[in-house]
Design an enzyme around this catalytic site. Sequence first.
Site, PDB file in Angstrom:
ATOM      1  N   HIS A   1     -70.975 -13.145 -34.328  1.00 13.29           N
ATOM      2  CA  HIS A   1     -71.238 -14.280 -35.212  1.00 13.29           C
ATOM      3  C   HIS A   1     -71.296 -13.752 -36.636  1.00 13.29           C
ATOM      4  CE1 HIS A   1     -72.849 -17.757 -37.047  1.00 13.29           C
ATOM      5  NE2 HIS A   1     -74.030 -17.217 -37.293  1.00 13.29           N
TER       6      HIS A   1
ATOM      7  N   ASN B   1     -70.617 -18.192 -43.259  1.00 17.63           N
ATOM      8  CA  ASN B   1     -71.157 -18.540 -41.941  1.00 17.63           C
ATOM      9  C   ASN B   1     -70.746 -19.977 -41.600  1.00 17.63           C
ATOM     10  OD1 ASN B   1     -72.698 -19.218 -39.724  1.00 17.63           O
ATOM     11  ND2 ASN B   1     -74.628 -18.441 -40.533  1.00 17.63           N
TER      12      ASN B   1
ATOM     13  N   CYS C   1     -76.446 -21.300 -34.439  1.00 16.27           N
ATOM     14  CA  CYS C   1     -75.348 -20.341 -34.607  1.00 16.27           C
ATOM     15  C   CYS C   1     -74.964 -19.624 -33.322  1.00 16.27           C
ATOM     16  CB  CYS C   1     -75.686 -19.331 -35.692  1.00 16.27           C
ATOM     17  SG  CYS C   1     -75.568 -20.051 -37.328  1.00 16.27           S
TER      18      CYS C   1
END
Length: 332
Positions: free
Chosen positions: A256, A286, A116
């Site tokens: 993020h 996500n 990520c």
Amino acid sequence: MKKTTAAITAVNGWVPEFRLTNVELEKMVDTTDEWIQTRTGIVERRILQDKTKASSDMGAEAVKGLLKKANIGPEEVDMLICTTVTPDMLFPATANIICEKVGIRNIASFDLNAACSGFLYALTVGARMIESGAYKKVVVVGSDKMSSIVNYTDRTTCVLFGDAAGAILLEPNHEGLGLQDALLKSDGTGKDLLRQKAGGSLNPATVETVMAQEHYITQEGPKVFKFAVTKMADAAEEIMLKHGLKGDDIAWLVPHQANKRIIDATAQRMNLPEDRVMVNIQKYGNTTGATIPLCLWEWEDKLHKGDNLIFAAFGGGFTWGSALVKWAYDPK
Ligand code: ACO
């Protein structure tokens, strides 16, 4: 002449049409819309339903739109970096396949995997290539078909992830705009807490690995949360302190999008009010490598030349970090 910096000169995003809502997930696993919203901030996520399409297809759409916005042809791009944890296949690189689909030929293209945090890492690598003087137009694309590795019977992960792609163009700048600094970190002791166990050289695909469901993403959520919530805030704070910046000096936090509570904790540490934090986790969940460019795409019209942006991320590995970016253009 002033030192060459690498500026973001265009952004674009691409999301699939299909929306998988919390209400729909309530019918699939033992969860509730209320639990998902309060624990993560997510309301729905996009899913690429076409089984014949992969991360490269989403990435190619994002890049085609990016080149159109920047008004440049595929022949002008001289490097393309793709960050993904869901490559079309282990090799060739998804970056190579995106280039093929967009009509970009004979350039350097490669994948970069930092889970990520991949976009932060790829942005930094791309920017350094521009600063070196060797490259003039670098495309960085984050694309993840997370639905291809999500187990839709595992309530601890299936509510979290979505599919999307986001892309930016980096070009040389002589006004001191663009990437100012990046802090990139990793700690491999987190390797067992968030992973796709099988399919690599340690556990190649076998009937047993498939039966044991080891090709799906698994995460020890609460343990990862503890690291993420501290490290992402630490990284954002560290880069601000390093550059003598206070909350008032920052136009936007671009975090993020893994969990709204992690984003809130980071913003709090930076002394930033909610209205200067980009949050679209409620719509997309996500999307791993795509979250930060998707935010830039959505907020592009609100960004002004000279704005200080802090990017911050945390992901599998563990990997994490932050970047300080001076935005390079006004709304068009
Ligand atoms: N619905 C209902 N209950 C659930 C669900 C669900 N969808 N998922 C988990 N639970 C349960 C668990 O089974 C557990 O139950 P138990 O206590 O009986 O064992 C309990 O909820 C855990 O609850 P919390 O303690 O509230 O969990 P937490 O606050 O940690 O939230 C979450 C879970 C959302 C997964 C959180 O831990 C998280 O966001 N983790 C970090 C994610 C992250 O940042 N990942 C890195 C990036 S991803 C990448 O790199 C690819």
